[in-house]
Design a protein around this motif. Sequence first.
Motif, PDB file in Angstrom:
ATOM      1  N   GLN A  28      37.792  37.097  44.779  1.00 26.25           N
ATOM      2  CA  GLN A  28      38.361  38.434  44.837  1.00 26.25           C
ATOM      3  C   GLN A  28      37.260  39.478  44.936  1.00 26.25           C
ATOM      4  O   GLN A  28      36.396  39.566  44.077  1.00 26.25           O
ATOM      5  CB  GLN A  28      39.222  38.691  43.604  1.00 26.25           C
ATOM      6  CG  GLN A  28      40.156  39.861  43.790  1.00 26.25           C
ATOM      7  CD  GLN A  28      41.260  39.865  42.741  1.00 26.25           C
ATOM      8  OE1 GLN A  28      41.051  40.341  41.638  1.00 26.25           O
ATOM      9  NE2 GLN A  28      42.413  39.323  43.095  1.00 26.25           N
ATOM     10  N   GLU A  38      52.524  45.238  34.365  1.00 29.15           N
ATOM     11  CA  GLU A  38      51.758  45.993  35.354  1.00 29.15           C
ATOM     12  C   GLU A  38      50.468  45.286  35.770  1.00 29.15           C
ATOM     13  O   GLU A  38      49.906  45.581  36.825  1.00 29.15           O
ATOM     14  CB  GLU A  38      51.449  47.395  34.821  1.00 29.15           C
ATOM     15  CG  GLU A  38      52.710  48.232  34.655  1.00 29.15           C
ATOM     16  CD  GLU A  38      52.416  49.680  34.324  1.00 29.15           C
ATOM     17  OE1 GLU A  38      51.272  49.971  33.944  1.00 29.15           O
ATOM     18  OE2 GLU A  38      53.341  50.514  34.437  1.00 29.15           O
ATOM     19  N   ALA A  39      50.016  44.387  34.933  1.00 22.00           N
ATOM     20  CA  ALA A  39      48.847  43.598  35.322  1.00 22.00           C
ATOM     21  C   ALA A  39      49.259  42.467  36.257  1.00 22.00           C
ATOM     22  O   ALA A  39      48.414  41.846  36.890  1.00 22.00           O
ATOM     23  CB  ALA A  39      48.156  43.034  34.093  1.00 22.00           C
ATOM     24  N   ARG A  63      44.966  50.348  39.278  1.00 20.13           N
ATOM     25  CA  ARG A  63      46.105  50.882  40.019  1.00 20.13           C
ATOM     26  C   ARG A  63      46.247  52.343  39.616  1.00 20.13           C
ATOM     27  O   ARG A  63      45.828  52.761  38.543  1.00 20.13           O
ATOM     28  CB  ARG A  63      47.360  50.102  39.675  1.00 20.13           C
ATOM     29  CG  ARG A  63      47.712  50.179  38.203  1.00 20.13           C
ATOM     30  CD  ARG A  63      48.583  49.041  37.787  1.00 20.13           C
ATOM     31  NE  ARG A  63      48.452  48.796  36.349  1.00 20.13           N
ATOM     32  CZ  ARG A  63      47.426  48.133  35.829  1.00 20.13           C
ATOM     33  NH1 ARG A  63      46.473  47.665  36.597  1.00 20.13           N
ATOM     34  NH2 ARG A  63      47.329  47.948  34.530  1.00 20.13           N
ATOM     35  N   ASP A  73      42.327  42.978  35.675  1.00 19.62           N
ATOM     36  CA  ASP A  73      43.510  43.475  34.977  1.00 19.62           C
ATOM     37  C   ASP A  73      44.217  42.355  34.228  1.00 19.62           C
ATOM     38  O   ASP A  73      44.700  42.546  33.107  1.00 19.62           O
ATOM     39  CB  ASP A  73      44.473  44.128  35.969  1.00 19.62           C
ATOM     40  CG  ASP A  73      43.865  45.365  36.611  1.00 19.62           C
ATOM     41  OD1 ASP A  73      43.040  46.022  35.949  1.00 19.62           O
ATOM     42  OD2 ASP A  73      44.220  45.677  37.761  1.00 19.62           O
ATOM     43  N   ILE A 121      47.515  42.110  42.549  1.00 22.05           N
ATOM     44  CA  ILE A 121      47.114  41.614  41.232  1.00 22.05           C
ATOM     45  C   ILE A 121      45.608  41.410  41.192  1.00 22.05           C
ATOM     46  O   ILE A 121      45.046  40.720  42.026  1.00 22.05           O
ATOM     47  CB  ILE A 121      47.842  40.290  40.907  1.00 22.05           C
ATOM     48  CG1 ILE A 121      49.352  40.526  40.879  1.00 22.05           C
ATOM     49  CG2 ILE A 121      47.369  39.733  39.585  1.00 22.05           C
ATOM     50  CD1 ILE A 121      50.159  39.279  40.573  1.00 22.05           C
ATOM     51  N   ARG A 122      44.969  42.047  40.215  1.00 24.50           N
ATOM     52  CA  ARG A 122      43.506  41.989  40.107  1.00 24.50           C
ATOM     53  C   ARG A 122      43.101  41.150  38.909  1.00 24.50           C
ATOM     54  O   ARG A 122      43.636  41.312  37.815  1.00 24.50           O
ATOM     55  CB  ARG A 122      42.915  43.390  39.940  1.00 24.50           C
ATOM     56  CG  ARG A 122      43.228  44.338  41.041  1.00 24.50           C
ATOM     57  CD  ARG A 122      42.063  44.472  42.038  1.00 24.50           C
ATOM     58  NE  ARG A 122      42.558  44.926  43.335  1.00 24.50           N
ATOM     59  CZ  ARG A 122      42.655  44.139  44.417  1.00 24.50           C
ATOM     60  NH1 ARG A 122      42.276  42.882  44.359  1.00 24.50           N
ATOM     61  NH2 ARG A 122      43.125  44.607  45.555  1.00 24.50           N
TER      62      ARG A 122
END
Lengths: 112, 112
Positions: free
Chosen positions: B104, A64-65, B111, A16, A12-13
Amino acid sequence: MKAPWQPPMVEIRLVDVLEALADPIRLTMVARLSSAGSEKCTDINADTHVHKSTMSHHYRVLREAGVTWTVVQGRERWISLRRADLDALFPGLLDSILGAATLQVQAPTRRD
Amino acid sequence: MKAPWQPPMVEIRLVDVLEALADPIRLTMVARLSSAGSEKCTDINADTHVHKSTMSHHYRVLREAGVTWTVVQGRERWISLRRADLDALFPGLLDSILGAATLQVQAPTRRD
DNA sequence: CTAACGGTTGGATGATTGGCCAACTATCCA
DNA sequence: TGGATAGTTGGCCAATCATCCAACCGTTAG
């Protein structure tokens, strides 16, 4: 039924997540989920005038995030916030966004 | 010199702030500003390989979203975070984002 | 088995974005 | 006055996005 793809916590970013939340509809969805706990797509869609395939698109972006978790149950999909994961990765982020979101009227967001 | 447009505090919208921050370059800029306090465009641009007009575009996005404050001084523009305004409007938001951002690694975010 | 239900997928479209380049504006220095 | 400096603007392009519609797929109910 094949479960839809959702990222493992490690993937997980932040960017995003922010991008996923940077949309009025999705922000409203997330705010709703935060108080409802878990809902199926139809319920989330209930109050909106948006086409169901459009909503499906938003479900996917959030999923998806890494913002939401989807569980397939029969012919329904139950969606919930990935609170634990998000809180662990980005402490305070969700709380502050949700706090701000509920405070700020979901009015027309664009400057002109 | 005519000052560039920047929204009054009341007009700052959460969604716009999130959208402004949902970009790797801009997120990095904001992280940098948060520790530097205030910098002129050239300095912010210094470490990047990005064209100056592209940076100018990002300055504008941040400014118009209400994330940064720009002061024109001579032929330079000094940019700083609108900490007070943002903290007042969205308590904890900036802190949690900056905390998460510095934690981070700013690695490839998409992705595939 | 068949029909209805819940939701996704693919395609099309119009709007927006991020990027670069070249030209421009405004300020300062000599 | 004439550079040089700091940054913006407009044009352009490729890529992405949000939206809708129609078709589809897996599940359950009759």
